[in-house]
Design a protein around this motif. Sequence first.
Motif, PDB file in Angstrom:
ATOM      1  N   GLY A 155      21.039  24.689  21.641  1.00  0.00           N
ATOM      2  CA  GLY A 155      20.103  25.676  21.109  1.00  0.00           C
ATOM      3  C   GLY A 155      19.189  25.184  20.021  1.00  0.00           C
ATOM      4  O   GLY A 155      18.598  26.002  19.313  1.00  0.00           O
ATOM      5  N   LEU A 156      19.051  23.864  19.870  1.00  0.00           N
ATOM      6  CA  LEU A 156      18.231  23.342  18.780  1.00  0.00           C
ATOM      7  C   LEU A 156      16.774  23.773  18.909  1.00  0.00           C
ATOM      8  O   LEU A 156      16.138  24.156  17.926  1.00  0.00           O
ATOM      9  N   TRP A 157      16.244  23.751  20.145  1.00  0.00           N
ATOM     10  CA  TRP A 157      14.802  23.925  20.298  1.00  0.00           C
ATOM     11  C   TRP A 157      14.345  25.325  19.912  1.00  0.00           C
ATOM     12  O   TRP A 157      13.407  25.466  19.105  1.00  0.00           O
ATOM     13  N   GLU A 158      14.973  26.358  20.474  1.00  0.00           N
ATOM     14  CA  GLU A 158      14.526  27.717  20.168  1.00  0.00           C
ATOM     15  C   GLU A 158      14.753  28.062  18.703  1.00  0.00           C
ATOM     16  O   GLU A 158      13.926  28.721  18.073  1.00  0.00           O
ATOM     17  N   GLU A 159      15.880  27.621  18.171  1.00  0.00           N
ATOM     18  CA  GLU A 159      16.158  27.893  16.749  1.00  0.00           C
ATOM     19  C   GLU A 159      15.123  27.203  15.865  1.00  0.00           C
ATOM     20  O   GLU A 159      14.600  27.795  14.915  1.00  0.00           O
ATOM     21  N   THR A 160      14.816  25.951  16.182  1.00  0.00           N
ATOM     22  CA  THR A 160      13.848  25.206  15.376  1.00  0.00           C
ATOM     23  C   THR A 160      12.453  25.816  15.522  1.00  0.00           C
ATOM     24  O   THR A 160      11.706  25.923  14.541  1.00  0.00           O
ATOM     25  N   ALA A 161      12.090  26.222  16.754  1.00  0.00           N
ATOM     26  CA  ALA A 161      10.789  26.846  16.958  1.00  0.00           C
ATOM     27  C   ALA A 161      10.671  28.137  16.155  1.00  0.00           C
ATOM     28  O   ALA A 161       9.614  28.420  15.557  1.00  0.00           O
ATOM     29  N   ALA A 162      11.752  28.922  16.114  1.00  0.00           N
ATOM     30  CA  ALA A 162      11.735  30.153  15.327  1.00  0.00           C
ATOM     31  C   ALA A 162      11.545  29.856  13.848  1.00  0.00           C
ATOM     32  O   ALA A 162      10.840  30.587  13.137  1.00  0.00           O
ATOM     33  N   ARG A 163      12.162  28.775  13.386  1.00  0.00           N
ATOM     34  CA  ARG A 163      11.990  28.382  11.985  1.00  0.00           C
ATOM     35  C   ARG A 163      10.549  27.991  11.689  1.00  0.00           C
ATOM     36  O   ARG A 163      10.012  28.273  10.621  1.00  0.00           O
ATOM     37  N   MET A 164       9.883  27.342  12.652  1.00  0.00           N
ATOM     38  CA  MET A 164       8.487  26.959  12.446  1.00  0.00           C
ATOM     39  C   MET A 164       7.579  28.188  12.436  1.00  0.00           C
ATOM     40  O   MET A 164       6.575  28.225  11.718  1.00  0.00           O
ATOM     41  N   VAL A 165       7.922  29.208  13.239  1.00  0.00           N
ATOM     42  CA  VAL A 165       7.163  30.451  13.204  1.00  0.00           C
ATOM     43  C   VAL A 165       7.320  31.105  11.841  1.00  0.00           C
ATOM     44  O   VAL A 165       6.348  31.608  11.256  1.00  0.00           O
ATOM     45  N   ASP A 166       8.535  31.097  11.315  1.00  0.00           N
ATOM     46  CA  ASP A 166       8.770  31.643   9.967  1.00  0.00           C
ATOM     47  C   ASP A 166       7.957  30.895   8.925  1.00  0.00           C
ATOM     48  O   ASP A 166       7.543  31.474   7.914  1.00  0.00           O
ATOM     49  N   ALA A 167       7.733  29.590   9.158  1.00  0.00           N
ATOM     50  CA  ALA A 167       6.964  28.768   8.222  1.00  0.00           C
ATOM     51  C   ALA A 167       5.464  28.910   8.438  1.00  0.00           C
ATOM     52  O   ALA A 167       4.676  28.208   7.801  1.00  0.00           O
ATOM     53  N   GLN A 168       5.046  29.816   9.342  1.00  0.00           N
ATOM     54  CA  GLN A 168       3.632  30.058   9.656  1.00  0.00           C
ATOM     55  C   GLN A 168       2.946  28.798  10.181  1.00  0.00           C
ATOM     56  O   GLN A 168       1.796  28.513   9.854  1.00  0.00           O
ATOM     57  N   ALA A 169       3.680  28.053  11.012  1.00  0.00           N
ATOM     58  CA  ALA A 169       3.136  26.852  11.638  1.00  0.00           C
ATOM     59  C   ALA A 169       3.271  26.994  13.156  1.00  0.00           C
ATOM     60  O   ALA A 169       4.120  26.347  13.773  1.00  0.00           O
ATOM     61  N   PRO A 170       2.456  27.832  13.811  1.00  0.00           N
ATOM     62  CA  PRO A 170       2.607  28.052  15.250  1.00  0.00           C
ATOM     63  C   PRO A 170       2.368  26.803  16.083  1.00  0.00           C
ATOM     64  O   PRO A 170       2.921  26.662  17.170  1.00  0.00           O
ATOM     65  N   GLY A 171       1.554  25.878  15.587  1.00  0.00           N
ATOM     66  CA  GLY A 171       1.333  24.639  16.320  1.00  0.00           C
ATOM     67  C   GLY A 171       2.591  23.803  16.413  1.00  0.00           C
ATOM     68  O   GLY A 171       2.912  23.251  17.471  1.00  0.00           O
ATOM     69  N   LEU A 172       3.320  23.707  15.320  1.00  0.00           N
ATOM     70  CA  LEU A 172       4.591  22.978  15.333  1.00  0.00           C
ATOM     71  C   LEU A 172       5.600  23.684  16.228  1.00  0.00           C
ATOM     72  O   LEU A 172       6.362  23.041  16.956  1.00  0.00           O
ATOM     73  N   ALA A 173       5.618  25.022  16.169  1.00  0.00           N
ATOM     74  CA  ALA A 173       6.560  25.786  16.992  1.00  0.00           C
ATOM     75  C   ALA A 173       6.297  25.538  18.479  1.00  0.00           C
ATOM     76  O   ALA A 173       7.235  25.367  19.264  1.00  0.00           O
ATOM     77  N   ALA A 174       5.032  25.492  18.882  1.00  0.00           N
ATOM     78  CA  ALA A 174       4.698  25.277  20.291  1.00  0.00           C
ATOM     79  C   ALA A 174       5.144  23.891  20.748  1.00  0.00           C
ATOM     80  O   ALA A 174       5.666  23.724  21.861  1.00  0.00           O
ATOM     81  N   GLN A 175       4.970  22.887  19.902  1.00  0.00           N
ATOM     82  CA  GLN A 175       5.384  21.533  20.286  1.00  0.00           C
ATOM     83  C   GLN A 175       6.901  21.420  20.374  1.00  0.00           C
ATOM     84  O   GLN A 175       7.431  20.693  21.225  1.00  0.00           O
ATOM     85  N   VAL A 176       7.612  22.127  19.508  1.00  0.00           N
ATOM     86  CA  VAL A 176       9.070  22.107  19.576  1.00  0.00           C
ATOM     87  C   VAL A 176       9.546  22.741  20.880  1.00  0.00           C
ATOM     88  O   VAL A 176      10.479  22.246  21.532  1.00  0.00           O
ATOM     89  N   ARG A 177       8.917  23.845  21.297  1.00  0.00           N
ATOM     90  CA  ARG A 177       9.298  24.484  22.562  1.00  0.00           C
ATOM     91  C   ARG A 177       9.057  23.550  23.744  1.00  0.00           C
ATOM     92  O   ARG A 177       9.818  23.549  24.716  1.00  0.00           O
ATOM     93  N   GLU A 178       7.990  22.767  23.683  1.00  0.00           N
ATOM     94  CA  GLU A 178       7.725  21.808  24.753  1.00  0.00           C
ATOM     95  C   GLU A 178       8.829  20.759  24.838  1.00  0.00           C
ATOM     96  O   GLU A 178       9.184  20.303  25.927  1.00  0.00           O
ATOM     97  N   LEU A 179       9.398  20.384  23.692  1.00  0.00           N
ATOM     98  CA  LEU A 179      10.512  19.438  23.710  1.00  0.00           C
ATOM     99  C   LEU A 179      11.686  19.996  24.505  1.00  0.00           C
ATOM    100  O   LEU A 179      12.396  19.248  25.191  1.00  0.00           O
TER     101      LEU A 179
END
Length: 528
Positions: A191-215
């Motif tokens: 579950g690393l990817w979805e959890e990490t992507a959610a953390r990036m959304v919380d950090a207001q960095a949607p670009g980072l969140a999208a790249q994490v989901r692609e991983l």
Amino acid sequence: MLLSHGGEPLRTAAPVARWTVEQVLALAPDDASRKAGSKLGSAGPWSGGGCDGSGAVWGQCKGSGSKPYVTVIDITGPAYKCSCPSRKFPCKHALGLLLVWASGESALPAGEVPDWAGEWLADRRRRSVEQAEKRAGTDGAPSAGPADPEAARRRAERRAERITGGAQELEERLADLLRGGLVAADQPGYGLWEETAARMVDAQAPGLAAQVRELGSIPSSGPGWPARLLEECALLHLLDSAWLGIDRLPEPLAATVRTRVGLTAPAEGPPVRDRWLVLAQYDTPDGKIVARRIWLYGRETGRTALLLSFGAAGRSPGLALPVGVTIDAEITPHPGSGRLRAELGRQFGVPSPTGTPPPGGTAAEAIGGYGDALREDPWLDAWPVTLRDVIPVPSGDGWHLVDAAGDAALPVAPAALSRPGLWKLVALSGGSPVTVFGECGHRGFEPFAAWSTGSDDDSGAGGGTGAGGGTEGEVGADFGDRAQAGGGTEAGTAAAAAAGTRGVAAAAARSDTGSGRAGAASGIVPLI
């Protein structure tokens, strides 16, 4: 009286140049709309219809109720109005009416715009001019800016701090992943990817969140996934490092980094007016929204531009332009990323059909253009190019686009191998050279549009790869040089694998399409 964009009366003596049926169907928001619209593409269900020289098309379609659906279309947008309850744009009635118009049916004679259509057309065109003048600043008024500049500055600083915290956390998680081994990423329940992507959304960095989901999709992508995952992790680490050291980067590269992490910047600078050829239009899912990409080519400036628009779930994006037409319009570019993205501004007159492709280059020039673009944006997946005089040739499990001279080739990207557009390209070529527009990247070449040799009125091969040059800092230059070198090796391998004859492609075209040179004899052929 119906008014034009400039406020002068429009003539209605003769209809504007008609689009092709394929250009109309390319506007459909989905396959279901395309099929439903095709059923309404004959004169049978329509009454009270017509068209005029300003680009207006109108008609009434018989439905299941007592009252017909009233449909009005402004070709200059294009824009649509229909009394049906559909949330899709264009709806099936608008598509059907356009198909009737495109086929030259007598059900839509040239004439004066009726009052029930003219009111909406005049109001839409007035609002279009006002909005375009606001975006481009043509009204001469200075930019208003935020109501409270100090509060806006504090908000920007707080968001930058959140993004910095998110980037630092992402660095720690990437280090943990590599320390524990990539094999853990392929285990069920990881579950690393979805959890990490959610953390990036919380950090207001949607670009980072999208790249994490692609991983997260890479471990299920087939053989060789660990190497691909490592590569993408390295690119994400590069973006993190660039953000954390953004103060040391040149401004063009810094603007690209801000865009990549999710800080959008408005279009800026003077508008660029040109006669823009619509090269391609396609939609891609982007989370809960749909992103529409429209590629344009400026006839006078030689510039390639990308228009982006978005639609919420269940609704198609508002902006739609038929592939193959030329619009006289202004665009305003966004900063960063090679300044490809732009906003469409004021349009002048009505779109006109054209069959002349942009000047193109060789496969080797396309790879060089992508390598140069990587220096400005090391995270760039692909770069728009036009290939001239190439032949689609089968090779193993895929296809290659081979220069007619036989000295270089590009593999067709895996995503394009299953599309019907590939067989359109093969049939159009029939073993002879064609001109192809698409995106050249590390996965190969994705063809979006093609022209047969007979439709090319331009002389000379031209540059046409649209490469952006110049080194933008050590981070971008180092990655760009390595990717360019790797691209050259891939091209050599592709050229060797694709060695074949025109007869091979011609046989493939005859076998799968029933004709050696199917498709349009001239003009653009959409492939996506």
